[in-house]
Design a protein around this motif. Structure first.
Motif, PDB file in Angstrom:
ATOM      1  N   MET A   1     -64.622  76.458  27.650  1.00  6.51           N
ATOM      2  CA  MET A   1     -65.945  75.775  27.890  1.00  6.51           C
ATOM      3  C   MET A   1     -67.098  76.423  27.560  1.00  6.51           C
ATOM      4  SD  MET A   1     -67.170  73.563  31.439  1.00  6.51           S
ATOM      5  CE  MET A   1     -65.744  72.427  31.275  1.00  6.51           C
ATOM      6  N   ILE A   2     -68.075  76.002  26.754  1.00  3.55           N
ATOM      7  CA  ILE A   2     -69.106  76.671  26.380  1.00  3.55           C
ATOM      8  C   ILE A   2     -70.422  76.468  27.196  1.00  3.55           C
ATOM      9  CG2 ILE A   2     -70.613  77.417  24.536  1.00  3.55           C
ATOM     10  CD1 ILE A   2     -68.280  77.125  22.481  1.00  3.55           C
ATOM     11  N   HIS A   3     -71.100  77.450  27.695  1.00  6.62           N
ATOM     12  CA  HIS A   3     -72.298  77.063  28.397  1.00  6.62           C
ATOM     13  C   HIS A   3     -73.189  76.500  27.415  1.00  6.62           C
ATOM     14  CE1 HIS A   3     -75.937  77.315  30.765  1.00  6.62           C
ATOM     15  NE2 HIS A   3     -75.127  77.225  31.885  1.00  6.62           N
ATOM     16  N   GLU A   4     -74.149  75.474  27.935  1.00  3.91           N
ATOM     17  CA  GLU A   4     -75.262  74.872  27.249  1.00  3.91           C
ATOM     18  C   GLU A   4     -76.069  75.768  26.502  1.00  3.91           C
ATOM     19  OE1 GLU A   4     -78.538  73.263  29.528  1.00  3.91           O
ATOM     20  OE2 GLU A   4     -78.202  71.349  28.425  1.00  3.91           O
ATOM     21  N   GLU A   7     -75.148  76.733  22.950  1.00  6.27           N
ATOM     22  CA  GLU A   7     -74.957  75.483  22.130  1.00  6.27           C
ATOM     23  C   GLU A   7     -75.703  75.786  20.617  1.00  6.27           C
ATOM     24  OE1 GLU A   7     -74.254  71.145  22.813  1.00  6.27           O
ATOM     25  OE2 GLU A   7     -75.140  72.091  24.651  1.00  6.27           O
ATOM     26  N   SER A  10     -73.267  76.801  18.377  1.00  4.28           N
ATOM     27  CA  SER A  10     -71.940  76.039  18.365  1.00  4.28           C
ATOM     28  C   SER A  10     -71.717  75.138  17.078  1.00  4.28           C
ATOM     29  CB  SER A  10     -71.697  75.392  19.591  1.00  4.28           C
ATOM     30  OG  SER A  10     -72.539  74.073  19.715  1.00  4.28           O
TER      31      SER A  10
ATOM     32  N   GLU B 176     -73.178  68.488  30.195  1.00  2.00           N
ATOM     33  CA  GLU B 176     -73.982  69.057  29.360  1.00  2.00           C
ATOM     34  C   GLU B 176     -73.197  70.261  29.072  1.00  2.00           C
ATOM     35  OE1 GLU B 176     -77.917  69.801  30.993  1.00  2.00           O
ATOM     36  OE2 GLU B 176     -78.595  67.788  30.581  1.00  2.00           O
ATOM     37  N   GLU B 177     -72.218  70.659  29.579  1.00  3.92           N
ATOM     38  CA  GLU B 177     -71.226  71.628  29.281  1.00  3.92           C
ATOM     39  C   GLU B 177     -70.093  71.161  28.445  1.00  3.92           C
ATOM     40  OE1 GLU B 177     -70.337  74.199  32.423  1.00  3.92           O
ATOM     41  OE2 GLU B 177     -72.457  74.719  33.063  1.00  3.92           O
ATOM     42  N   ARG B 178     -70.400  71.310  27.078  1.00  2.00           N
ATOM     43  CA  ARG B 178     -68.673  70.880  26.369  1.00  2.00           C
ATOM     44  C   ARG B 178     -68.827  71.751  24.976  1.00  2.00           C
ATOM     45  NH1 ARG B 178     -70.435  64.964  25.439  1.00  2.00           N
ATOM     46  NH2 ARG B 178     -68.384  64.920  24.309  1.00  2.00           N
ATOM     47  N   THR B 179     -67.514  71.848  24.535  1.00  2.00           N
ATOM     48  CA  THR B 179     -67.627  72.542  23.288  1.00  2.00           C
ATOM     49  C   THR B 179     -67.842  71.913  22.202  1.00  2.00           C
ATOM     50  OG1 THR B 179     -65.236  71.834  23.249  1.00  2.00           O
ATOM     51  CG2 THR B 179     -65.824  73.834  24.364  1.00  2.00           C
TER      52      THR B 179
END
Lengths: 116, 179
Positions: A1-4, A7, A10, B176-179
């Motif tokens: 999971m990537i923190h906002e 992004e 990303s 809001e936290e997604r890849t």
């Protein structure tokens, strides 16, 4: 999971992208694409015609001028002029000679005739 | 036949080749125009305007580059021109009442509600944010490509996509936290 906050760097959000695509898609999309092909082809043909028209304009003007010259020559009774009947050679030679002899009307006269 | 081959033939006056090229990219163009204008009829007009413009300026297309970004840039500009011409409409505002075409038979109530919320959310976003997120997440263009199409720095596009995603996810109720 990537923190906002990461992004910014990303890749795509495929789930959101799928929602957006579905939202912006219409049932008549296939028909629209086909219509646009027709529009594009017609646009291209219309432009080609415009080009032809542009090229044709000087030719038409020259032809009109020639008609004016010949018409004026015939109208002045030059056909009965023994000098004119004495022109020898091919019709093209005759036209060249006539064009050389004839006192062409002034530019204003020619333009005025086009305006009419 | 590739886009470059079709564009080459179109540049030599082949209208059929140009028609194929436009057909190939018409739906992406339509979605981008809809994202920009939020009106399906205006969007279709913009794509049509863009098609005429693309034909007139085809000599400026660099065949070594992909055709889609070049064409979509024209579509975005056509959409902006159309909005200026029709100036009275303000699509960046949330309408008082969202037009409700009624749920299609194939859509569940939840699905219809989701789409309605997405529509409202899109209308709250600035135009460039909408275009950027649709180009990136729905159409798969990279940030740099989008920046080139919209004529803004890449960092601006990253920011636009980031803020648009956050707003859209908020109304869609997704994390809001997604890849």
């Amino acid at each position: 999971m990537i923190h906002e906050t990461n992004e910014f760097f990303s890749g795509r959000d495929d789930a959101l992208g799928a929602e957006l695509r579905a939202h912006l898609t219409s049932p008549d999309d296939a028909g629209f694409a086909a219509r646009m092909r027709v529009v594009a082809t017609a646009a291209a043909r219309e432009s080609a015609w415009d080009v032809l028209t542009r090229w044709a304009a000087p030719g038409l003007a020259a032809a009109a001028l020639l008609i004016l010259v010949v018409g004026a020559w015939l109208g002045t009774g030059a056909g009965a002029d023994p000098e004119a009947t004495a022109i020898q050679g091919t019709p093209a030679d005759a036209l060249v000679e006539l064009a050389g002899d004839y006192a062409a009307p002034g530019g204003a006269v020619v333009l005025a005739s086009f305006a009419e | 036949m590739t886009d470059a081959e079709l564009a080459g033939r179109a540049a030599r006056g082949d209208g059929e080749a140009f028609g194929q090229l436009v057909e190939r990219h018409a739906l992406v163009a339509r979605r981008i125009a809809r994202a920009a204008l939020l009106d399906p009829h205006d969007a279709d007009d913009a794509v049509q305007d863009a098609t005429f413009s693309a034909w007139r300026h085809l000599d400026q297309y660099d065949g070594a580059r992909p055709f889609a970004p070049w064409f979509l840039r024209i579509v975005v500009n056509a959409a902006a021109d159309l909005r200026r011409r029709r100036g009275v409409r303000r699509v960046d505002q949330v309408p008082e009442a969202i037009p409700d075409p009624g749920p299609s038979p194939e859509l569940s109530t939840d699905r219809a509600l989701l789409r309605e919320r997405l529509d409202v959310a899109l209308r709250t976003l600035p135009e460039r944010h909408r275009i950027a997120v649709v180009m990136h997440d729905a159409e798969g263009f990279g940030h740099a490509e989008i920046a080139g199409m919209l004529g803004v720095p890449e960092g601006t596009i990253r920011s636009d996509v980031f803020h648009a995603r956050r707003a859209l996810r908020a109304v869609l109720g997704t994390s809001e936290e997604r890849t």
